[in-house]
Write a protein that holds these residues in place. Structure first.
Motif, PDB file in Angstrom:
ATOM      1  N   PHE A 264       8.142   5.954  11.040  1.00  0.00           N
ATOM      2  CA  PHE A 264       6.804   5.480  10.419  1.00  0.00           C
ATOM      3  C   PHE A 264       6.134   4.731  11.361  1.00  0.00           C
ATOM      4  N   ARG A 265       6.590   4.283  12.471  1.00  0.00           N
ATOM      5  CA  ARG A 265       5.903   3.383  13.139  1.00  0.00           C
ATOM      6  C   ARG A 265       4.848   4.363  14.099  1.00  0.00           C
ATOM      7  N   LYS A 266       5.144   5.808  14.334  1.00  0.00           N
ATOM      8  CA  LYS A 266       4.247   6.630  15.005  1.00  0.00           C
ATOM      9  C   LYS A 266       3.646   7.514  14.221  1.00  0.00           C
ATOM     10  N   CYS A 267       3.970   7.772  12.857  1.00  0.00           N
ATOM     11  CA  CYS A 267       3.363   8.713  12.070  1.00  0.00           C
ATOM     12  C   CYS A 267       2.073   8.682  11.973  1.00  0.00           C
ATOM     13  N   LYS A 268       1.351  10.002  12.121  1.00  0.00           N
ATOM     14  CA  LYS A 268      -0.052  10.000  11.906  1.00  0.00           C
ATOM     15  C   LYS A 268      -0.543  10.960  10.880  1.00  0.00           C
TER      16      LYS A 268
ATOM     17  N   SER B 161       6.875  -1.452   9.143  1.00  0.00           N
ATOM     18  CA  SER B 161       6.199  -0.298   9.647  1.00  0.00           C
ATOM     19  C   SER B 161       5.421   0.511   8.841  1.00  0.00           C
ATOM     20  N   LEU B 162       5.634   0.633   7.610  1.00  0.00           N
ATOM     21  CA  LEU B 162       4.733   1.452   6.288  1.00  0.00           C
ATOM     22  C   LEU B 162       3.458   0.351   6.304  1.00  0.00           C
TER      23      LEU B 162
ATOM     24  N   GLU C 194       1.925  -1.472   8.384  1.00  0.00           N
ATOM     25  CA  GLU C 194       1.194  -1.640   9.576  1.00  0.00           C
ATOM     26  C   GLU C 194       0.589   0.096   9.837  1.00  0.00           C
ATOM     27  N   ASN C 195       1.237   1.122   9.192  1.00  0.00           N
ATOM     28  CA  ASN C 195       0.729   2.418   9.530  1.00  0.00           C
ATOM     29  C   ASN C 195      -0.386   2.841   8.765  1.00  0.00           C
ATOM     30  N   ARG C 196      -1.617   2.885   9.359  1.00  0.00           N
ATOM     31  CA  ARG C 196      -2.799   3.148   8.742  1.00  0.00           C
ATOM     32  C   ARG C 196      -2.826   4.458   8.213  1.00  0.00           C
ATOM     33  N   THR C 197      -2.238   5.526   8.704  1.00  0.00           N
ATOM     34  CA  THR C 197      -2.327   6.803   8.129  1.00  0.00           C
ATOM     35  C   THR C 197      -1.804   6.909   6.478  1.00  0.00           C
TER      36      THR C 197
ATOM     37  N   TRP D 219       0.128  12.488   6.620  1.00  0.00           N
ATOM     38  CA  TRP D 219       0.457  12.107   5.325  1.00  0.00           C
ATOM     39  C   TRP D 219       1.227  13.284   4.574  1.00  0.00           C
TER      40      TRP D 219
END
Length: 434
Positions: free
Chosen positions: A284-288, A325-326, A328-331, A290
């Motif tokens: 979830f730190r890297k995921c782009k 992490s969730l 912070e993740n803008r996706t 949804w």
């Protein structure tokens, strides 16, 4: 009490050293039995005991015993693979192997064996690759180009025989040790690893640890190769599979029993659960991308946080790290945080009397990140109405839980006025955004 603890510690480490010193005076059969006993002792060691034993000297000694034919390669592998297994499962930091002459010996053997087209010994090559990955922290690109295809080829074995499953488990665990900053060409791993995961989803031929390790290796590749993300999130259904595995593990481990009271089997399952949480945090730190199935996974993690809060603070904190992490993740879709219970679970933790600094900071940063995203959203019509409604839900939830009062009370515990000023500023920003 301290005296008893010291005696127990001394007896464990001394017994291991006694057994090890006896190895060079045994025949192959006797040596194997003593290694089996030494491996059992290594299982019982705590982190400090384990790290104090496995320093560079012991690996140099093994290398010398191999050279002088006082220890067979087969027995050396038996000992070293178990040391590597314990190192990974205990999350112990030992650097003795990579500084040792044994590491140099094994690296040379891996290259020579891989280049031997006529009489290649696949078994010894697999064993050497596993030892190299399990016991090291730094990996040479040439060795990775040999070890990764070699181990993935073995991991693709589909037999459901227990002995094969254990070997495949060690194989995939070794691959999971390759950190996210090491580049591996996609052609060396992606198709083969996807096949391993797909086959397990249909036939359940892997152990829980082996399956988690396969995902761990794949998620670690994101940092250097974004091309595999779609396969992980959508084609292989990470959210669905992770939810299923976490729910299974929770049923197998009694989280109502105090930490330290688990048996050997539960310790392995607990370690596997923790590894899943670490992998998900990394994802979830890297995921782009949804995926709607993420909501169910968030709900599962929220539930896990609640049931682990009394006895397993390490699990609880891993859940918190995922929440941060969730946020912070803008996706990821904002309303998924409400539907997945993330906001509820985080604020419940903040209201506990024994909340620690990391948890409180995490709650605040989750609120800040989410409210910043809501402030910066530019939508029209129905979407803007929905966002306004969501903002109100968040604000009501913070107000209902007395979040500002909770933070003010927590500042008293901080003591340091600089921390208080800094976090007051952060909190003020949070509520301005709302």
């Amino acid at each position: 009490m301290q005296c008893v603890t010291k005696m127990q510690t001394t007896s464990v480490t001394e017994r291991f050293n006694e057994l090890f010193s006896e190895l060079e005076r045994c025949n192959k059969s006797e040596q194997r039995k003593k290694i089996g006993e030494a491996n059992e002792i290594a299982d019982r060691m705590n982190d400090d005991e384990f790290c104090s034993i496995f320093e560079v000297e012991i690996f140099n000694k093994i290398s010398k015993m191999i050279e002088e034919k006082k220890m067979s390669m087969e027995n050396a592998i038996l000992l070293l693979k178990h040391i590597g297994y314990c190192k990974v499962m205990k999350c112990a930091w030992i650097f003795g192997f990579e500084k040792s002459s044994l590491n140099d010996r094994f690296e040379k053997m891996i290259i020579e064996e891989s280049e031997n087209k006529d009489k290649k010994n696949e078994k010894i090559l697999i064993d050497l690759c596993e030892c190299n990955l399990l016991l090291n922290y730094w990996f040479d690109s040439k060795l990775l180009s040999i070890c990764v295809p070699c181990l993935l080829n073995f991991a693709s074995k589909k037999e459901e025989i227990e002995e094969i499953q254990k070997e495949v488990e060690m194989d995939l665990l070794a691959l999971s040790c390759i950190g996210e900053y090491f580049f591996i060409e996609r052609k060396l791993y992606l198709n083969e690893l996807m096949e391993v995961i797909r086959y397990h989803q249909e036939h359940q031929n892997l152990t829980q640890l082996a399956y988690q390790s396969a995902w761990d290796f794949l998620i670690n590749r994101f940092c250097q190769d974004r091309g595999s993300e779609k396969a992980v999130a959508n084609e292989l259904c990470l959210a669905r599979e992770a939810t299923k595995e976490l729910e299974r593990l929770v049923k197998q481990v009694d989280l109502k029993r105090r930490e330290g009271k688990t048996n050997g089997k539960e310790m392995k399952e607990m370690a596997t659960l923790m590894r899943w949480l670490g992998s998900l945090n990394s994802f979830f730190r890297k995921c782009k991308l949804w995926n709607e199935e993420f909501v169910g996974l968030f709900r599962c993690i929220s539930t896990l946080l609640r049931i682990s809060r009394d006895n397993y603070r390490n699990i609880q904190m891993q859940c918190f790290y995922i929440f941060e992490s969730l946020a912070e993740n803008r996706t990821l879709h904002i309303d998924a945080f409400l539907n997945g219970g993330v906001i509820d679970a985080a604020l419940e933790e903040a209201s506990k009397s024994n909340v620690n600094f990391t948890q409180m900071k995490g709650c605040m940063m989750i609120a800040k990140d989410l409210s910043e995203r809501l402030k910066n959203k530019k939508e029209n019509g129905k979407k803007m109405t929905k966002l306004r409604s969501l903002k109100r839900k968040l604000f009501d939830k913070f107000e209902e839980e007395g979040f500002e009062d909770l933070m003010e009370g927590f500042y008293v515990l901080l003591g340091d006025w600089r921390k208080r000023v800094f976090y007051t500023f952060e909190l003020a920003e949070c509520f301005v955004y709302l």
